[in-house]
Design a protein around this motif. Structure first.
Motif, short mmCIF file in Angstrom:
data_model
loop_
_atom_site.label_atom_id
_atom_site.label_comp_id
_atom_site.label_asym_id
_atom_site.label_seq_id
_atom_site.Cartn_x
_atom_site.Cartn_y
_atom_site.Cartn_z
N THR A 1 -1.85 -2.54 40.93
CA THR A 1 -2.78 -2.28 41.80
C THR A 1 -2.68 -0.87 42.23
O THR A 1 -1.64 -0.54 42.75
N PHE B 1 -2.78 7.31 47.92
CA PHE B 1 -2.82 5.81 47.16
C PHE B 1 -1.58 5.25 47.02
O PHE B 1 -0.38 6.19 46.93
N ALA C 1 -4.19 1.31 45.20
CA ALA C 1 -5.28 1.50 46.29
C ALA C 1 -4.94 2.27 47.15
O ALA C 1 -3.82 2.77 47.46
N SER D 1 -9.66 0.52 45.49
CA SER D 1 -8.78 -0.52 44.94
C SER D 1 -9.28 -0.69 43.48
O SER D 1 -10.24 -1.24 43.07
N THR E 1 -7.12 -2.21 39.47
CA THR E 1 -5.97 -2.80 38.92
C THR E 1 -6.07 -2.80 37.35
O THR E 1 -7.13 -2.41 36.82
N ALA F 1 -12.22 3.87 51.22
CA ALA F 1 -11.20 3.01 50.74
C ALA F 1 -11.62 2.55 49.06
O ALA F 1 -12.80 2.32 48.73
N SER G 1 -7.16 5.32 49.91
CA SER G 1 -8.40 5.81 50.66
C SER G 1 -8.88 7.49 50.39
O SER G 1 -7.70 8.19 50.49
#
Length: 202
Positions: free
Chosen positions: A67, A101, A69, A78, A80, A76, A71
């Motif tokens: 992942t 991130f 993730a 995310s 994968t 924000a 901002s």
């Protein structure tokens, strides 16, 4: 930030040399095309990629969920990706430029993969001080109940897994990951200080 494209430049010549004897003056218009021949153009997103490997670095860890993730000014995000059979993962053209991130790998399947009764013997020898495991990564793997220590409780947990009493470890995942660049404060005791199980970038 440089976005590849075209830019039109226009200039009016006003020097004496640009005016003829009759007092006529003129200007020129030209088009400048910016090309990315050296690969220096930066768009609004970047690629994020890496590899998950075993301690020796020779084998990739496949089917781990990675992942990415964080901002940015836009908010924000995310994303994968699953690692391939070489352990490689990539998130292409989605992570915003100038963002913060964190990359977090996770894998929690087939908990008996590579676990044998011989491992219980090795862990017991380590606990008794007869033969240390000799690797920070092996010690982290031996901490079956994720208590940040290696005790007989870990042997009990792994024995239940081998005997089929457990189908998975109740307090741990089948894989844990540590940033390769991380230097343990004490290689003989990786639990002495916290170690990163993800990687943060800005």
């Amino acid at each position: 930030m440089l976005n590849c494209g075209q830019l039109t430049l226009q200039a009016t010549q006003t020097s004496a040399r640009s005016i003829d004897l009759a007092g006529n003056a003129d200007f020129c218009s030209t088009t400048l095309e910016v090309q990315n021949n050296a690969g220096n153009c930066i768009g609004n997103t970047v690629n994020v990629s890496g590899a998950l490997k075993t301690e020796a670095g020779t084998d990739g860890i496949e089917q781990a969920q990675v992942t990415v993730a964080g901002s940015s000014a836009a908010g924000a995000f995310s994303f994968t990706d699953a690692s391939d059979n070489a352990g490689l993962f990539e998130v292409l053209g989605q992570v915003p430029v100038a963002s913060n991130f964190t990359i977090t790998p996770a894998k929690d399947d087939n908990p008996l993969n590579g676990v044998t009764t011989y491992d219980l013997v090795l862990i017991s020898k380590h606990i008794l001080g007869i033969e240390p495991l000799g690797s920070a990564y092996k010690m982290i793997a031996a901490d079956a109940n994720k208590s940040n220590s290696i005790t007989t409780f870990d042997v009990v947990e792994l024995r239940k897994l081998i005997l089929g009493i457990y189908t998975e470890l109740p307090n741990n995942t089948s894989w844990r990951f540590v940033d390769k660049s991380f230097a343990f404060a004490d290689n003989s005791n990786p639990f002495k200080s916290a170690f990163p199980e993800n990687k943060s970038l800005a």
